[in-house]
Design a protein around this motif. Structure first.
Motif, PDB file in Angstrom:
ATOM      1  N   SER A 216      -8.397 -10.210   1.307  1.00  0.00           N
ATOM      2  CA  SER A 216      -8.644  -9.975   2.616  1.00  0.00           C
ATOM      3  C   SER A 216      -7.568 -10.358   3.472  1.00  0.00           C
ATOM      4  CB  SER A 216      -9.677 -11.044   2.964  1.00  0.00           C
ATOM      5  OG  SER A 216      -9.753 -10.808   4.592  1.00  0.00           O
ATOM      6  N   GLN A 217      -6.766 -11.107   3.048  1.00  0.00           N
ATOM      7  CA  GLN A 217      -5.111 -11.618   3.685  1.00  0.00           C
ATOM      8  C   GLN A 217      -4.451 -10.410   3.496  1.00  0.00           C
ATOM      9  OE1 GLN A 217      -4.038 -15.188   2.333  1.00  0.00           O
ATOM     10  NE2 GLN A 217      -5.809 -16.426   2.940  1.00  0.00           N
ATOM     11  N   ASN A 218      -4.229  -9.721   2.297  1.00  0.00           N
ATOM     12  CA  ASN A 218      -3.284  -8.737   2.067  1.00  0.00           C
ATOM     13  C   ASN A 218      -3.881  -7.461   3.072  1.00  0.00           C
ATOM     14  OD1 ASN A 218      -1.914 -10.199   0.132  1.00  0.00           O
ATOM     15  ND2 ASN A 218      -3.017  -9.621  -1.580  1.00  0.00           N
ATOM     16  N   ALA A 219      -4.994  -7.389   3.047  1.00  0.00           N
ATOM     17  CA  ALA A 219      -5.525  -5.991   3.898  1.00  0.00           C
ATOM     18  C   ALA A 219      -5.235  -6.189   5.389  1.00  0.00           C
ATOM     19  CB  ALA A 219      -6.967  -5.966   3.546  1.00  0.00           C
ATOM     20  N   THR A 220      -5.311  -7.614   5.583  1.00  0.00           N
ATOM     21  CA  THR A 220      -4.911  -7.789   7.212  1.00  0.00           C
ATOM     22  C   THR A 220      -3.602  -7.658   7.416  1.00  0.00           C
ATOM     23  OG1 THR A 220      -6.634  -9.664   7.337  1.00  0.00           O
ATOM     24  CG2 THR A 220      -5.372  -9.540   9.045  1.00  0.00           C
ATOM     25  N   ILE A 221      -2.639  -8.010   6.453  1.00  0.00           N
ATOM     26  CA  ILE A 221      -1.328  -7.908   6.581  1.00  0.00           C
ATOM     27  C   ILE A 221      -0.983  -6.543   6.764  1.00  0.00           C
ATOM     28  CG2 ILE A 221       0.935  -8.190   5.726  1.00  0.00           C
ATOM     29  CD1 ILE A 221       0.018 -11.116   4.768  1.00  0.00           C
ATOM     30  N   LEU A 222      -1.553  -5.600   5.808  1.00  0.00           N
ATOM     31  CA  LEU A 222      -1.064  -4.233   5.611  1.00  0.00           C
ATOM     32  C   LEU A 222      -1.641  -3.588   6.672  1.00  0.00           C
ATOM     33  CD1 LEU A 222      -0.097  -1.882   4.100  1.00  0.00           C
ATOM     34  CD2 LEU A 222      -2.324  -1.931   2.701  1.00  0.00           C
ATOM     35  N   LEU A 223      -2.714  -3.831   7.427  1.00  0.00           N
ATOM     36  CA  LEU A 223      -3.393  -3.336   8.399  1.00  0.00           C
ATOM     37  C   LEU A 223      -2.568  -3.441   9.760  1.00  0.00           C
ATOM     38  CD1 LEU A 223      -5.712  -1.522   9.822  1.00  0.00           C
ATOM     39  CD2 LEU A 223      -6.921  -3.739   9.962  1.00  0.00           C
ATOM     40  N   ILE A 224      -2.370  -4.652   9.857  1.00  0.00           N
ATOM     41  CA  ILE A 224      -1.262  -4.960  11.104  1.00  0.00           C
ATOM     42  C   ILE A 224       0.116  -4.154  11.216  1.00  0.00           C
ATOM     43  CG2 ILE A 224       0.059  -6.671  12.222  1.00  0.00           C
ATOM     44  CD1 ILE A 224      -2.196  -8.772  11.521  1.00  0.00           C
ATOM     45  N   ARG A 225       0.571  -4.100   9.770  1.00  0.00           N
ATOM     46  CA  ARG A 225       1.907  -3.311   9.611  1.00  0.00           C
ATOM     47  C   ARG A 225       1.767  -1.691   9.977  1.00  0.00           C
ATOM     48  NH1 ARG A 225       3.668  -6.246   3.940  1.00  0.00           N
ATOM     49  NH2 ARG A 225       4.796  -7.957   4.946  1.00  0.00           N
ATOM     50  N   GLU A 226       0.688  -1.409   9.477  1.00  0.00           N
ATOM     51  CA  GLU A 226       0.405   0.064   9.653  1.00  0.00           C
ATOM     52  C   GLU A 226       0.001   0.631  11.403  1.00  0.00           C
ATOM     53  OE1 GLU A 226      -2.988   1.430   7.573  1.00  0.00           O
ATOM     54  OE2 GLU A 226      -1.832   1.343   5.672  1.00  0.00           O
ATOM     55  N   VAL A 227      -0.660  -0.750  11.974  1.00  0.00           N
ATOM     56  CA  VAL A 227      -0.907  -0.468  13.568  1.00  0.00           C
ATOM     57  C   VAL A 227       0.534  -0.190  14.212  1.00  0.00           C
ATOM     58  CG1 VAL A 227      -1.795  -1.733  15.410  1.00  0.00           C
ATOM     59  CG2 VAL A 227      -3.249  -1.508  13.405  1.00  0.00           C
TER      60      VAL A 227
END
Length: 234
Positions: A56-67
């Motif tokens: 979940s943490q990895n997904a959150t970080i990746l999502l923020i980077r994509e945004v």
């Protein structure tokens, strides 16, 4: 968000959740993505494993980077989390020092923006499950699995019944099922065929991966068979 009626998805009816998702879908470019069951299972079953919190943490970080890569400016981010929220919040702040993070348990019931995200997640998940197409099902073969899944929690009798009926003792379950789920692991251990890895501990296998000497120190016979050589010694 409050005027529109966004709240924790668990407190809303299916019809209300669907209507709210339609509002969110009016800006499809800024909607997020989901994580499929196979990705979660792969992470939890690998060595070393990555538990749900880590994923979940990895997904959150990746999502923020994509945004951020889309050119969207983020000043505040609210995250729903389990466990120690202060550690998670510190991790995100270290990764993105220009953003103010609020990480809280049950954030979907505390912050309307997180409630909106929970609505999108719930409706998307339900639609995905209801419209699931079994990749393992051949067109010409009789139906192997029905779609009476229940709610997907082990406390649901429908879910329990579907899992027991869907289990194949050799291949386990279709891709819909998360193999890393404890409920599923117990069923496989009780009703699945046992597997014995005959190469495990064999002297020939151990020898094949013994390291070399001299300049090839650290290279196994397998590496040498693949013509992998050391070019220089530091």
């Amino acid at each position: 968000m409050e005027v529109l009626g966004f709240a924790d998805s668990k407190t809303l009816t299916a019809g209300t959740r669907g209507s709210l998702l339609d509002i969110l879908s009016s800006d499809p470019e800024n909607l997020a993505w989901s994580v499929v069951p196979q990705a979660i299972s792969n992470g939890m079953l690998r060595r070393p494993p990555a538990n749900l919190n880590q994923q979940s943490q990895n997904a959150t970080i990746l999502l923020i980077r994509e945004v951020l890569a889309m050119g969207i400016t983020l000043s505040e981010v609210y995250v729903d989390a389990l466990g120690t929220t202060t550690t998670y919040e510190a991790l995100l702040s270290s990764q993105f020092p220009g953003i103010n993070f609020t990480v809280a348990t049950k954030a979907d019931s505390k912050f309307k923006i997180v409630g909106a995200a929970s609505v999108a997640a719930k409706v998307t998940r339900d639609a995905c499950v209801e419209g699931w197409v079994f990749e393992e099902q051949q067109d010409s073969s009789p139906e192997l699995w029905n779609t009476e899944f229940g709610c997907g929690y082990p406390s649901d009798p429908k879910t329990q019944a579907w899992l027991k009926k869907a289990l194949d003792p050799t291949f386990g379950f279709p891709r819909l099922v998360r193999f890393s789920w404890t409920t599923v692991k117990v069923l496989l251990e009780k009703n699945g065929h046992a597997v014995k890895w005959i190469d495990e501990g064999q002297a020939s296998l151990i020898k094949a991966f013994e390291t070399g000497k001299g300049r090839d120190k650290g290279l196994s016979p397998v590496a040498r068979d693949l013509k992998i050589v050391s070019l220089e010694t530091l």
